[in-house]
Design a protein around this motif. Structure first.
Motif, short mmCIF file in Angstrom:
data_model
loop_
_atom_site.label_atom_id
_atom_site.label_comp_id
_atom_site.label_asym_id
_atom_site.label_seq_id
_atom_site.Cartn_x
_atom_site.Cartn_y
_atom_site.Cartn_z
N PRO A 23 -1.40 2.96 -5.27
CA PRO A 23 -0.50 2.54 -4.02
C PRO A 23 -1.17 2.80 -2.99
CG PRO A 23 0.60 3.98 -5.59
CD PRO A 23 -0.95 4.22 -6.08
N SER A 24 -1.08 1.76 -2.00
CA SER A 24 -1.54 1.63 -0.86
C SER A 24 -0.85 2.65 0.19
CB SER A 24 -1.54 0.17 -0.10
OG SER A 24 -1.82 0.32 1.23
N ILE A 75 7.11 -3.95 1.32
CA ILE A 75 7.05 -4.90 0.69
C ILE A 75 6.87 -4.58 -0.83
CG2 ILE A 75 4.57 -4.92 0.98
CD1 ILE A 75 6.46 -8.12 0.34
N ARG A 76 6.37 -3.33 -1.03
CA ARG A 76 6.32 -2.65 -2.36
C ARG A 76 7.43 -2.58 -3.06
NH1 ARG A 76 2.93 2.45 -0.30
NH2 ARG A 76 4.51 2.56 1.13
N GLU A 77 8.61 -2.58 -2.64
CA GLU A 77 9.77 -2.53 -3.02
C GLU A 77 10.37 -3.74 -3.77
OE1 GLU A 77 11.39 0.61 -3.53
OE2 GLU A 77 9.76 1.38 -2.32
N ASN A 112 -0.36 -12.63 -4.30
CA ASN A 112 -2.13 -12.51 -4.36
C ASN A 112 -2.63 -12.14 -3.12
OD1 ASN A 112 -2.20 -13.08 -7.22
ND2 ASN A 112 -2.46 -15.07 -6.82
N TYR A 113 -2.22 -12.83 -2.03
CA TYR A 113 -2.47 -12.21 -0.51
C TYR A 113 -2.15 -10.94 -0.45
CZ TYR A 113 -2.43 -12.17 4.51
OH TYR A 113 -2.76 -11.97 5.76
N CYS A 114 -1.06 -10.50 -0.76
CA CYS A 114 -0.64 -8.98 -0.55
C CYS A 114 -1.47 -7.83 -1.12
CB CYS A 114 0.72 -8.88 -1.04
SG CYS A 114 2.00 -9.87 0.32
N VAL A 115 -1.98 -8.43 -2.28
CA VAL A 115 -2.66 -7.39 -3.17
C VAL A 115 -3.96 -7.40 -2.78
CG1 VAL A 115 -3.65 -7.05 -5.27
CG2 VAL A 115 -1.31 -7.62 -5.37
N GLY A 118 -4.05 -5.42 0.43
CA GLY A 118 -3.75 -3.91 0.28
C GLY A 118 -2.36 -3.47 0.49
N TYR A 119 -1.35 -4.46 0.62
CA TYR A 119 -0.13 -3.99 0.75
C TYR A 119 0.79 -3.81 -0.29
CZ TYR A 119 -1.05 -6.96 5.33
OH TYR A 119 -1.44 -7.38 6.44
N THR A 120 0.30 -4.28 -1.61
CA THR A 120 0.85 -3.81 -2.70
C THR A 120 -0.21 -3.69 -3.82
OG1 THR A 120 0.90 -6.13 -3.55
CG2 THR A 120 2.94 -5.20 -2.29
N SER A 121 -0.12 -2.88 -4.74
CA SER A 121 -1.05 -2.79 -5.62
C SER A 121 -1.03 -3.74 -6.89
CB SER A 121 -0.87 -1.28 -6.58
OG SER A 121 0.31 -1.15 -6.97
N ASN A 122 0.24 -4.50 -7.07
CA ASN A 122 0.40 -5.50 -8.00
C ASN A 122 1.14 -6.61 -7.69
OD1 ASN A 122 2.61 -3.65 -8.21
ND2 ASN A 122 3.13 -5.19 -9.62
#
Length: 322
Positions: A23-24, A75-77, A112-115, A118-122
């Motif tokens: 996780p970032s 955003i990870r939520e 894909n952009y968020c991954v 590094g905003y999300t891990s998946n």
């Protein structure tokens, strides 16, 4: 020998964490991530239409997430189950599968952009399946309906000549609305008997040859239009303002109403485009040439037209019959 005090750049550190699925440490809201994504789309060189479409679809997702009570401050939520609930609600509201799938595909691109950032891990959106769709071909004009439409404008007026030029450009080139809206006077090259389409959906400019009748009508229109140093757009209003997409759609619909064609079939730029494809396939134009003319990145869409309109089907139906 003393050891050097080496540090890792935070950006590299975050990137490495995303590679191994850790996780970032970056905490960013859904809204901030969307803003970054839209700005990135502009920097990447995507058209304003594409960036606007992304923003619109991601806003639809946001509304759904708010209704579901999803925490958008991080955003990870946002989980795969939230996207599944979004699809369920969209289906319940009666949205077409094609519309829902466009929103899911946009969410996947955004994910894909968020991954990558590094905003999300998946990418949670990639875990959700698209809806199954029936492969159909929408409405098209008959030759008689097309003739009635082209005869509808009043050619004693500037607007009438312009509207004929617009509809004939759609009919004889299969061009998209966004592409026609972006044509400049310098893009029409009469010595080359072609229109150079500079703003396209896939980002690759292309040349479309003009039919003899389109050359004649565009010459007449451009003579009536004249040159204006402040407006380079090909199609303009009587006040020399660029004609926007909404106005073009409205004018076509009005001619459809006046001619009576609207009573039988929807009158829009995309119906012209489908009609162009139908007529070319029925005339025996090969699918790869048609792909180049229409600016398709692949032939998947055109295969549906071939399956329905190919003249080979008509020729083959009597063969093998005793």
């Amino acid at each position: 020998m003393s050891k050097k005090n080496r540090t890792v750049n935070p950006a590299i550190y975050e990137g490495l964490k995303s590679v191994i699925g850790q996780p970032s440490d970056i905490v960013i809201s859904y809204d901030a991530a969307v803003d970054d994504f839209i700005q990135y789309s502009a920097i990447k060189g995507l058209s304003k239409h594409t960036a606007s479409s992304y923003a619109k679809e991601l806003n639809q997702l946001r509304k759904s997430f708010v209704d579901q009570g999803v925490d958008l401050t991080d955003i990870r939520e946002v989980k795969a189950s939230d996207f599944e609930e979004f699809i369920r609600l969209q289906v319940a509201k009666g949205y077409a599968p094609s519309t829902i799938n466009i929103r899911v595909r946009t969410a996947r691109i955004f994910g894909n952009y968020c991954v990558k950032k590094g905003y999300t891990s998946n990418n949670a959106a990639s875990e959700v399946s698209l809806l199954k769709m029936r492969h159909t071909v929408g409405a098209t004009f008959t030759q008689a309906q097309l003739k009635r439409l082209l005869e509808a404008p009043d050619l004693s007026t500037f607007e009438g000549v312009r509207d004929l030029a617009i509809m004939l450009t759609f009919a004889d080139t299969g061009i998209r609305l966004s592409e026609l809206e972006a044509i400049r006077t310098t893009d029409v090259v009469f010595p080359d008997r072609a229109i150079n389409i500079q703003r396209t959906k896939n980002g690759y400019a292309r040349r479309i040859p003009m039919t003899k009748r389109l050359q004649t009508v565009l010459r007449a229109y451009m003579k009536a239009r004249g040159l204006d140093e402040f407006t380079s757009s090909l199609f303009v209003t009587i006040e020399d303002k660029p004609l926007n997409a909404r106005s073009i759609q409205y004018q076509i619909r009005e001619h459809g109403r006046r001619s009576g064609v609207l009573d039988d079939v929807q009158c829009s730029p995309h119906v012209f485009r489908r009609t162009f494809a139908k007529f070319k396939i029925k005339a025996g134009v090969d699918i790869f040439t048609l792909q180049q003319l229409m600016g398709h990145s692949d032939i998947t869409e055109l295969r549906k037209y071939v399956a329905i309109y190919s003249s080979d089907l008509d020729a083959a139906i009597e063969k093998g019959i005793e």
